[in-house]
Design a protein around this motif. Structure first.
Motif, PDB file in Angstrom:
ATOM      1  N   ILE A 208      26.623  67.991  39.938  1.00  0.00           N
ATOM      2  CA  ILE A 208      27.438  68.064  38.738  1.00  0.00           C
ATOM      3  C   ILE A 208      26.537  68.406  37.566  1.00  0.00           C
ATOM      4  O   ILE A 208      25.787  67.557  37.060  1.00  0.00           O
ATOM      5  N   LEU A 209      26.592  69.663  37.184  1.00  0.00           N
ATOM      6  CA  LEU A 209      25.707  70.187  36.139  1.00  0.00           C
ATOM      7  C   LEU A 209      25.674  69.299  34.906  1.00  0.00           C
ATOM      8  O   LEU A 209      24.596  68.963  34.397  1.00  0.00           O
ATOM      9  N   ASP A 210      26.839  68.889  34.457  1.00  0.00           N
ATOM     10  CA  ASP A 210      26.943  68.157  33.195  1.00  0.00           C
ATOM     11  C   ASP A 210      26.271  66.785  33.220  1.00  0.00           C
ATOM     12  O   ASP A 210      26.128  66.152  32.184  1.00  0.00           O
ATOM     13  N   GLU A 211      25.876  66.346  34.397  1.00  0.00           N
ATOM     14  CA  GLU A 211      25.236  65.034  34.483  1.00  0.00           C
ATOM     15  C   GLU A 211      23.721  65.118  34.647  1.00  0.00           C
ATOM     16  O   GLU A 211      23.039  64.102  34.697  1.00  0.00           O
TER      17      GLU A 211
ATOM     18  N   ARG B 270      21.301  70.535  25.695  1.00  0.00           N
ATOM     19  CA  ARG B 270      22.382  70.424  24.719  1.00  0.00           C
ATOM     20  C   ARG B 270      21.979  69.553  23.528  1.00  0.00           C
ATOM     21  O   ARG B 270      22.322  69.852  22.389  1.00  0.00           O
ATOM     22  N   ALA B 271      21.230  68.500  23.814  1.00  0.00           N
ATOM     23  CA  ALA B 271      20.757  67.641  22.723  1.00  0.00           C
ATOM     24  C   ALA B 271      19.810  68.445  21.825  1.00  0.00           C
ATOM     25  O   ALA B 271      19.845  68.310  20.595  1.00  0.00           O
ATOM     26  N   SER B 272      18.987  69.275  22.435  1.00  0.00           N
ATOM     27  CA  SER B 272      18.078  70.124  21.657  1.00  0.00           C
ATOM     28  C   SER B 272      18.876  71.094  20.794  1.00  0.00           C
ATOM     29  O   SER B 272      18.547  71.304  19.623  1.00  0.00           O
ATOM     30  N   GLN B 273      19.896  71.681  21.375  1.00  0.00           N
ATOM     31  CA  GLN B 273      20.724  72.621  20.620  1.00  0.00           C
ATOM     32  C   GLN B 273      21.320  71.943  19.384  1.00  0.00           C
ATOM     33  O   GLN B 273      21.318  72.513  18.301  1.00  0.00           O
TER      34      GLN B 273
ATOM     35  N   LYS C 196      27.959  76.346  37.501  1.00  0.00           N
ATOM     36  CA  LYS C 196      29.277  76.140  36.885  1.00  0.00           C
ATOM     37  C   LYS C 196      30.301  77.090  37.478  1.00  0.00           C
ATOM     38  O   LYS C 196      31.474  76.723  37.680  1.00  0.00           O
ATOM     39  N   LEU C 197      29.843  78.277  37.811  1.00  0.00           N
ATOM     40  CA  LEU C 197      30.720  79.269  38.425  1.00  0.00           C
ATOM     41  C   LEU C 197      31.172  78.780  39.803  1.00  0.00           C
ATOM     42  O   LEU C 197      32.350  78.894  40.170  1.00  0.00           O
ATOM     43  N   CYS C 198      30.261  78.241  40.562  1.00  0.00           N
ATOM     44  CA  CYS C 198      30.597  77.707  41.889  1.00  0.00           C
ATOM     45  C   CYS C 198      31.485  76.469  41.760  1.00  0.00           C
ATOM     46  O   CYS C 198      32.335  76.219  42.611  1.00  0.00           O
ATOM     47  N   GLU C 199      31.297  75.745  40.676  1.00  0.00           N
ATOM     48  CA  GLU C 199      32.105  74.558  40.448  1.00  0.00           C
ATOM     49  C   GLU C 199      33.534  74.945  40.062  1.00  0.00           C
ATOM     50  O   GLU C 199      34.504  74.363  40.566  1.00  0.00           O
ATOM     51  N   LEU C 200      33.636  75.946  39.181  1.00  0.00           N
ATOM     52  CA  LEU C 200      34.951  76.359  38.681  1.00  0.00           C
ATOM     53  C   LEU C 200      35.666  77.308  39.630  1.00  0.00           C
ATOM     54  O   LEU C 200      36.877  77.442  39.579  1.00  0.00           O
ATOM     55  N   GLY C 201      34.903  77.985  40.459  1.00  0.00           N
ATOM     56  CA  GLY C 201      35.494  79.013  41.289  1.00  0.00           C
ATOM     57  C   GLY C 201      35.321  80.352  40.607  1.00  0.00           C
ATOM     58  O   GLY C 201      34.749  81.279  41.163  1.00  0.00           O
ATOM     59  N   ALA C 202      35.790  80.453  39.367  1.00  0.00           N
ATOM     60  CA  ALA C 202      35.628  81.668  38.582  1.00  0.00           C
ATOM     61  C   ALA C 202      36.001  81.373  37.137  1.00  0.00           C
ATOM     62  O   ALA C 202      36.594  80.344  36.845  1.00  0.00           O
ATOM     63  N   ALA C 203      35.638  82.281  36.251  1.00  0.00           N
ATOM     64  CA  ALA C 203      35.956  82.089  34.835  1.00  0.00           C
ATOM     65  C   ALA C 203      35.696  83.376  34.078  1.00  0.00           C
ATOM     66  O   ALA C 203      35.002  84.269  34.569  1.00  0.00           O
ATOM     67  N   SER C 204      36.248  83.478  32.880  1.00  0.00           N
ATOM     68  CA  SER C 204      35.917  84.614  32.032  1.00  0.00           C
ATOM     69  C   SER C 204      34.506  84.375  31.503  1.00  0.00           C
ATOM     70  O   SER C 204      34.025  83.238  31.471  1.00  0.00           O
ATOM     71  N   GLN C 205      33.872  85.448  31.078  1.00  0.00           N
ATOM     72  CA  GLN C 205      32.478  85.350  30.657  1.00  0.00           C
ATOM     73  C   GLN C 205      32.296  84.358  29.508  1.00  0.00           C
ATOM     74  O   GLN C 205      31.424  83.478  29.571  1.00  0.00           O
ATOM     75  N   ASN C 206      33.107  84.471  28.483  1.00  0.00           N
ATOM     76  CA  ASN C 206      32.980  83.568  27.342  1.00  0.00           C
ATOM     77  C   ASN C 206      33.294  82.125  27.713  1.00  0.00           C
ATOM     78  O   ASN C 206      32.615  81.205  27.268  1.00  0.00           O
ATOM     79  N   GLU C 207      34.325  81.950  28.541  1.00  0.00           N
ATOM     80  CA  GLU C 207      34.687  80.610  29.008  1.00  0.00           C
ATOM     81  C   GLU C 207      33.513  79.977  29.746  1.00  0.00           C
ATOM     82  O   GLU C 207      33.171  78.808  29.517  1.00  0.00           O
ATOM     83  N   LEU C 208      32.880  80.755  30.588  1.00  0.00           N
ATOM     84  CA  LEU C 208      31.717  80.259  31.314  1.00  0.00           C
ATOM     85  C   LEU C 208      30.598  79.881  30.346  1.00  0.00           C
ATOM     86  O   LEU C 208      29.929  78.859  30.523  1.00  0.00           O
TER      87      LEU C 208
END
Lengths: 145, 145
Positions: free
Chosen positions: A14-17, A25-28, B51-63
């Motif tokens: 889970i990327l977000d963890e 993200r904290a750096s950003q 994230k792509l593998c997690e979501l399956g797919a997404a638009s570029q900006n959404e990703l």
DNA sequence: CAAAATCTATTTGTATACTAATGAATTTTA
DNA sequence: TAAAATTCATTAGTATACAAATAGATTTTG
């Protein structure tokens, strides 16, 4: 319930963890706070200038080492600071390899005027934490260097 | 004792103690660990792929939004992943503005093979902390997003 | 001392990261 | 529905960041 191939893998990662992602993200967020408080300098430029004012002067590479920048990175930073008249450089007479770097009067003035906003940047960055939590956080973060 | 101008200012601002500077150094260490464990992908490329593998797919900006990258940054990342055949893109038929992004079979395979090293990256990054400290650290760091 | 090793700064190349501007497509709203 | 606002992707420009290669200067060492 459609169980796709992705979902079966999702549990494993889970990327977000992950520390790295959260760290980024904290750096950003911190960079955003910095830019809003000190728009005239980037964090790295400010770090170089601050360390220069702290040390008095240093060779370019030495300054890079003290500010966690490699030779290529510190070169660009110093070039830009010099172009703006915030630092001055001269060949070291005792070691022809070294480039001696010093903050100019203008550079020291700018640094001095940035000290207060710089403290506010730290304050704002840590704002979500209580006093106790801040100490704990800095202590733990420092272990990860 | 020579008390220069620098020394009087030095007390007011110690670079090495500021969150931002420590955060940057901790990130650098993590990036180094990442590069040594997963040399074939950068952290951001891996994040996008994960994230792509997690979501399956997404638009570029959404990703980009899901991986904390702005439109300009995610574009470059996707371009490079596509050039390597790890993701594929098609114009979204329902919204001509959107660029639909998907991981290829090769991309999913690479991601799968990176999951274990990725966990080791997290482990190695947090190695200096005890189990208790890790939980505390992640909890505090997460408040700074 | 001379060769080897190291250090310094530079250059090239690649990869984030963000700002700002643009144009095309879509959605909102008046 | 027509105008306004928003969204999406792209492009250009600037600034880290690091790897790798290079050349010159200095230090180490055999």
């Amino acid at each position: 319930m459609s169980d796709t191939q992705q979902n079966s893998v999702q549990q494993d990662y889970i990327l977000d963890e992950q520390v790295g992602f959260i760290l980024r993200r904290a750096s950003q967020r911190h960079l955003g706070i910095f830019a809003s408080r000190i728009p005239e300098l980037t964090p790295t430029q400010f770090a170089a200038l601050a360390k220069l004012c702290e040390l008095g002067a240093a060779s370019q590479n030495e300054l890079g080492r003290r500010t966690a920048m490699d030779a290529a990175t510190i070169k660009g930073v110093i070039d830009r600071l010099r172009k703006r008249g915030l630092v001055a450089t001269v060949k070291d007479a005792n070691d022809q390899r070294r480039l001696f770097v010093q903050a100019t009067a203008e550079g020291e003035e700018l640094f001095a005027s940035c000290i207060e906003p710089a403290h506010m940047i730290t304050e704002e960055t840590l704002a979500p934490l209580s006093e106790k939590e801040r100490l704990m956080f800095l202590q733990l973060l420092s272990k990860l260097l």
